[in-house]
Design an enzyme around this catalytic site. Structure first.
Site, PDB file in Angstrom:
ATOM      1  N   LEU A   1       0.874  -1.153   0.000  1.00 34.09           N
ATOM      2  CA  LEU A   1       0.000   0.000   0.000  1.00 34.09           C
ATOM      3  C   LEU A   1       0.920   1.213   0.000  1.00 34.09           C
ATOM      4  CD1 LEU A   1      -3.026   0.703   0.068  1.00 34.09           C
ATOM      5  CD2 LEU A   1      -2.878   0.781   2.563  1.00 34.09           C
ATOM      6  N   ASP A   2       0.728   2.105  -0.960  1.00 40.57           N
ATOM      7  CA  ASP A   2       1.658   3.213  -1.153  1.00 40.57           C
ATOM      8  C   ASP A   2       1.847   4.038   0.117  1.00 40.57           C
ATOM      9  OD1 ASP A   2       1.979   2.524  -3.820  1.00 40.57           O
ATOM     10  OD2 ASP A   2       0.343   3.828  -4.477  1.00 40.57           O
ATOM     11  N   PHE A   3       2.984   4.679   0.205  1.00 39.60           N
ATOM     12  CA  PHE A   3       3.344   5.550   1.326  1.00 39.60           C
ATOM     13  C   PHE A   3       2.263   6.585   1.605  1.00 39.60           C
ATOM     14  CE2 PHE A   3       5.815   9.398   2.729  1.00 39.60           C
ATOM     15  CZ  PHE A   3       6.216   8.917   3.971  1.00 39.60           C
ATOM     16  N   ASP A   4       1.669   7.128   0.530  1.00 41.34           N
ATOM     17  CA  ASP A   4       0.672   8.185   0.691  1.00 41.34           C
ATOM     18  C   ASP A   4      -0.762   7.669   0.606  1.00 41.34           C
ATOM     19  OD1 ASP A   4       1.025   7.572  -1.947  1.00 41.34           O
ATOM     20  OD2 ASP A   4       1.182   9.627  -2.667  1.00 41.34           O
ATOM     21  N   SER A   5      -0.940   6.358   0.720  1.00 39.50           N
ATOM     22  CA  SER A   5      -2.273   5.764   0.775  1.00 39.50           C
ATOM     23  C   SER A   5      -2.505   5.186   2.170  1.00 39.50           C
ATOM     24  CB  SER A   5      -2.420   4.668  -0.283  1.00 39.50           C
ATOM     25  OG  SER A   5      -2.278   5.204  -1.579  1.00 39.50           O
TER      26      SER A   5
END
Length: 210
Positions: free
Chosen positions: A59-63
């Site tokens: 899961l992306d850093f900004d998600s």
């Protein structure tokens, strides 16, 4: 019973014979989906103290939102590998006024640099009752925003963000709400629950591919 001289060996044997619990974590915003960082960024180690488990997918850093962790390689593969087409649902806050044409475009397919991509399901939703993000999203008074529920069964890099941008609705906030049979539920950022490895396999086998 293990005596002191064999305690380490017994511990290692138990580690490989008894599956660890499967962890369902609400990954907060700006947290890496890994346990180590080469810089000062926050990692999963700040929220999960079960040694030996690893993320099943990323899961992306900004998600934000649901992330599963397990020590079972087979379970990791079934969850993360695109060939198994496990559906994943996201709540996506996007820029622009609510528009059914955007939903249709995402469902029919949009062109990305690595090929066409389509949502298995997409619909407009009311703002979900979720925690405030810190820092908050960028707000422009002259540009409205709205929420979508979007389900995909692929797993390309930053796929949802690229899809909504290609459809003309850039993503402002992205929360993964569901992975296969598992939902985020009432978990707050940084909170987690666990289930047994056997229970996770039973639930996974009940999921139908799209």
């Amino acid at each position: 019973m293990c005596d002191v001289s064999f305690r380490a060996h017994c511990s290692l044997f138990a580690r490989w014979t008894v599956p660890l619990p499967v962890i369902l974590l609400n990954k907060p915003f700006h947290v890496l989906s890994q346990f180590r960082s080469d810089d000062a960024r926050v990692t999963l180690a700040d929220f999960v103290d079960v040694p030996g488990v690893y993320p099943a997918g990323r899961l992306d850093f900004d998600s934000e939102g649901l992330l599963l962790l397990t020590d079972d390689g087979g379970l990791q593969s079934r969850i993360a590998s695109p060939r198994f087409k496990l559906p994943k649902t996201y709540w996506v806050q996007v820029e622009g006024a609510p528009n059914e044409q955007i939903c249709k475009a995402l469902h029919n397919g949009v062109a990305l640099k690595d090929g066409m991509a389509r949502a298995d399901a997409v619909r407009l939703i009311e703002s979900p009752d979720v925690w405030p993000r810190r820092p908050p999203i960028r707000v422009r008074k002259s540009v409205p925003d709205h929420w979508l529920s979007l389900t995909i069964s692929e797993g390309r890099n930053r796929q949802v963000r690229r899809m909504t941008a290609a459809a003309g609705a850039p993503t402002l906030r992205l929360i993964r709400q569901r992975i296969g049979p598992w939902e985020l539920g009432n978990l707050q950022p940084g909170e987690s629950i666990s289930l047994s490895n056997a229970q996770a396999w039973r639930q996974l086998k009940q999921v139908r591919r799209p």
